[in-house]
Design a protein around this motif. Structure first.
Motif, PDB file in Angstrom:
ATOM      1  N   PHE A   1     -13.115  35.465  66.151  1.00 33.80           N
ATOM      2  CA  PHE A   1     -12.572  34.416  65.412  1.00 33.80           C
ATOM      3  C   PHE A   1     -13.801  34.114  64.511  1.00 33.80           C
ATOM      4  N   ALA A   2     -13.933  33.295  63.376  1.00 34.60           N
ATOM      5  CA  ALA A   2     -14.961  33.282  62.475  1.00 34.60           C
ATOM      6  C   ALA A   2     -16.107  32.743  63.134  1.00 34.60           C
ATOM      7  N   SER A   3     -15.828  31.548  63.870  1.00 40.61           N
ATOM      8  CA  SER A   3     -17.375  30.963  64.269  1.00 40.61           C
ATOM      9  C   SER A   3     -17.775  32.127  65.244  1.00 40.61           C
ATOM     10  N   ALA A   4     -17.271  32.749  66.313  1.00 40.98           N
ATOM     11  CA  ALA A   4     -17.628  33.467  67.118  1.00 40.98           C
ATOM     12  C   ALA A   4     -18.445  34.455  66.577  1.00 40.98           C
ATOM     13  N   ALA A   5     -17.833  35.218  65.565  1.00 36.89           N
ATOM     14  CA  ALA A   5     -18.442  36.401  64.811  1.00 36.89           C
ATOM     15  C   ALA A   5     -19.467  35.852  64.024  1.00 36.89           C
TER      16      ALA A   5
ATOM     17  N   ARG B   1     -17.855  48.261  66.453  1.00 36.22           N
ATOM     18  CA  ARG B   1     -17.242  47.864  65.262  1.00 36.22           C
ATOM     19  C   ARG B   1     -16.631  46.604  65.410  1.00 36.22           C
ATOM     20  N   LEU B   2     -17.276  45.724  64.717  1.00 36.42           N
ATOM     21  CA  LEU B   2     -16.496  44.212  64.720  1.00 36.42           C
ATOM     22  C   LEU B   2     -15.519  44.119  63.574  1.00 36.42           C
ATOM     23  N   THR B   3     -14.272  43.306  63.722  1.00 41.52           N
ATOM     24  CA  THR B   3     -13.542  42.657  62.831  1.00 41.52           C
ATOM     25  C   THR B   3     -13.435  41.271  63.028  1.00 41.52           C
ATOM     26  N   GLU B   4     -13.616  40.474  61.953  1.00 43.10           N
ATOM     27  CA  GLU B   4     -13.172  39.007  61.958  1.00 43.10           C
ATOM     28  C   GLU B   4     -11.718  38.724  61.707  1.00 43.10           C
ATOM     29  N   VAL B   5     -11.167  38.161  62.693  1.00 44.26           N
ATOM     30  CA  VAL B   5      -9.603  37.922  62.481  1.00 44.26           C
ATOM     31  C   VAL B   5      -9.442  36.348  62.713  1.00 44.26           C
ATOM     32  N   ASP B   6      -8.298  35.883  62.345  1.00 43.67           N
ATOM     33  CA  ASP B   6      -8.050  34.567  62.543  1.00 43.67           C
ATOM     34  C   ASP B   6      -7.721  34.483  64.201  1.00 43.67           C
ATOM     35  N   PRO B   7      -8.014  33.592  64.831  1.00 46.80           N
ATOM     36  CA  PRO B   7      -7.906  33.316  65.962  1.00 46.80           C
ATOM     37  C   PRO B   7      -6.706  33.609  66.925  1.00 46.80           C
ATOM     38  N   HIS B   8      -5.566  33.174  66.263  1.00 44.30           N
ATOM     39  CA  HIS B   8      -4.221  33.568  66.716  1.00 44.30           C
ATOM     40  C   HIS B   8      -3.885  34.865  66.764  1.00 44.30           C
ATOM     41  N   LEU B   9      -4.510  35.744  66.136  1.00 44.07           N
ATOM     42  CA  LEU B   9      -3.950  37.113  65.997  1.00 44.07           C
ATOM     43  C   LEU B   9      -4.631  37.981  66.989  1.00 44.07           C
ATOM     44  N   SER B  10      -6.000  37.551  67.491  1.00 43.59           N
ATOM     45  CA  SER B  10      -6.733  38.446  68.172  1.00 43.59           C
ATOM     46  C   SER B  10      -6.141  39.057  69.489  1.00 43.59           C
ATOM     47  N   VAL B  11      -5.524  38.142  70.232  1.00 42.68           N
ATOM     48  CA  VAL B  11      -5.021  38.718  71.357  1.00 42.68           C
ATOM     49  C   VAL B  11      -4.078  39.690  71.278  1.00 42.68           C
ATOM     50  N   ASP B  12      -3.163  39.584  70.201  1.00 43.78           N
ATOM     51  CA  ASP B  12      -2.185  40.139  69.772  1.00 43.78           C
ATOM     52  C   ASP B  12      -2.494  41.529  69.253  1.00 43.78           C
ATOM     53  N   LEU B  13      -3.563  41.857  68.786  1.00 46.52           N
ATOM     54  CA  LEU B  13      -4.212  42.956  68.322  1.00 46.52           C
ATOM     55  C   LEU B  13      -4.718  43.890  69.376  1.00 46.52           C
ATOM     56  N   VAL B  14      -5.285  43.217  70.385  1.00 41.98           N
ATOM     57  CA  VAL B  14      -5.522  43.899  71.678  1.00 41.98           C
ATOM     58  C   VAL B  14      -4.430  44.476  72.297  1.00 41.98           C
ATOM     59  N   ALA B  15      -3.417  43.708  72.280  1.00 42.94           N
ATOM     60  CA  ALA B  15      -2.047  44.198  73.035  1.00 42.94           C
ATOM     61  C   ALA B  15      -1.523  45.207  72.294  1.00 42.94           C
ATOM     62  N   LYS B  16      -1.609  45.340  71.224  1.00 36.23           N
ATOM     63  CA  LYS B  16      -1.001  46.444  70.423  1.00 36.23           C
ATOM     64  C   LYS B  16      -1.739  47.735  69.970  1.00 36.23           C
ATOM     65  N   GLY B  17      -3.064  47.677  70.760  1.00 39.82           N
ATOM     66  CA  GLY B  17      -4.005  48.794  70.832  1.00 39.82           C
ATOM     67  C   GLY B  17      -4.568  48.906  69.405  1.00 39.82           C
TER      68      GLY B  17
ATOM     69  N   ALA C   1     -11.267  41.775  72.449  1.00 32.96           N
ATOM     70  CA  ALA C   1     -11.313  40.550  71.431  1.00 32.96           C
ATOM     71  C   ALA C   1     -12.134  39.306  72.154  1.00 32.96           C
ATOM     72  N   VAL C   2     -12.587  38.428  71.416  1.00 31.98           N
ATOM     73  CA  VAL C   2     -13.175  37.237  71.920  1.00 31.98           C
ATOM     74  C   VAL C   2     -12.518  35.947  71.312  1.00 31.98           C
ATOM     75  N   ALA C   3     -11.757  35.524  72.255  1.00 32.23           N
ATOM     76  CA  ALA C   3     -10.658  34.523  71.772  1.00 32.23           C
ATOM     77  C   ALA C   3     -10.945  33.260  72.203  1.00 32.23           C
TER      78      ALA C   3
END
Length: 315
Positions: A99-103, A124-140, A145-147
């Protein structure tokens, strides 16, 4: 035989929703992703994307192919994990979402240290909305993710980040949060402020559906009143700018917020709000040395991320 790189591009579009977002996650240009999918359409003799308004949507055939691609990518990940484990050295590409502040406040130093210790690792780092990051990990779509989650209101509340089946997580540290008020506000420079003292204040907060918004509403309701949220913004610097203009007060995490500008002040909110930071990854990749190395570095850097100089850590 279908090309794996093209399947990866299609899978990324299915996960992220747009060609541009998929390109950002993969580290390509949107044009390159579009070209991969066009070639895949020729290979399969199937239409995979269709126009909807200003964006695109996957056809039924594309959704089926994206699901198969996810299975293939999972097989590839297991093979890469086994090979890296045999070598015993963190290597290859590691994709991280935050998420933005962690990035902004945590990842730059942590990733620089990770790269210095393990030069064979390509992070490789990608900044994402915090509510999306865990799902992105789950989907591969990303490896790690840092959540975050906020401590729930009430004494002794322990936050718990919901982890879907198949994911592992570890607590990295806590990010303390401040009550930010205009410099001329009665709370500025005064004594401790309780939740009950906040009745009738005008709030500046994040939009509904965000973890920060839910924490604010839940905490104020637990204190017996409904918060009057008059302005909303996604980014912490925007929240602070609105406070500086005298438009309300806000609770802002310290991680990544930077030095406060003129016109605002910290007030001592008791109990001190905090959010817990987590690293999340797929359980099947837990043996991968790159995951272990990244988590180790994040645990080194995170504990001091939300603490002012001279302040003892809590929680």
């Amino acid at each position: 035989m279908l090309d794996l790189a093209r399947l990866r591009a299609l899978h990324a579009v299915s996960v992220h929703g747009t060609v541009a977002a998929a390109a950002a996650a993969l580290g390509y240009t949107p044009s390159a992703v579009s070209q991969q999918i066009t070639k895949l359409e020729r290979e399969t003799r199937t239409s995979l994307l269709e126009r909807r308004g200003r964006g695109v949507a996957l056809t039924e055939e594309a959704l089926h192919l994206a699901s198969a691609a996810q299975e293939l990518l999972a097989v590839m990940e297991r093979a890469e994990t086994a090979l890296e484990e045999r070598r015993g050295v963190p290597a290859g590409r590691l994709t991280v979402a935050a998420f933005a502040s962690a990035a902004r406040g945590l990842l730059p130093g942590a990733l620089a240290a990770l790269g210095a210790r393990h030069p064979e690792l390509d992070v490789r780092l990608t900044e994402v909305d915090p509510h999306l990051s865990v799902d992105l990990v789950a989907k591969g779509s990303v490896d790690l993710a840092v959540a975050h989650d906020w401590a729930p209101p009430g004494p002794g509340g322990v936050p718990r980040l919901p982890a879907p089946h198949g994911l592992a997580q570890v607590h990295l540290g806590d990010d303390h949060c401040d009550l930010i008020v205009p410099a001329a506000h009665p709370f500025a420079g005064g004594g401790p402020v309780s939740h009950a003292d906040l009745r009738g204040e005008r709030w500046i907060g994040q939009p509904a559906g965000r973890v920060c918004h839910d924490w604010l509403v839940g905490t104020m309701r637990a204190a017996g009143h409904e918060p009057d949220i008059v302005h909303t913004a996604e980014e912490n610097p925007t929240l602070i700018a609105l406070v500086a203009a005298g438009l309300g007060i806000a609770v802002v995490p310290r991680l990544g917020s930077g030095a406060l500008p003129p016109g605002v002040a910290r007030a001592e909110l008791v109990p001190l709000p905090r959010r817990r930071l987590y690293a999340v990854w797929r359980a099947g990749a837990a043996r991968r040395p790159a995951i272990a190395a990244a988590v180790e570095v994040l645990r080194e850097f995170a504990p001091g991320c939300g603490v002012l100089p001279g302040e003892e850590r809590r929680g």
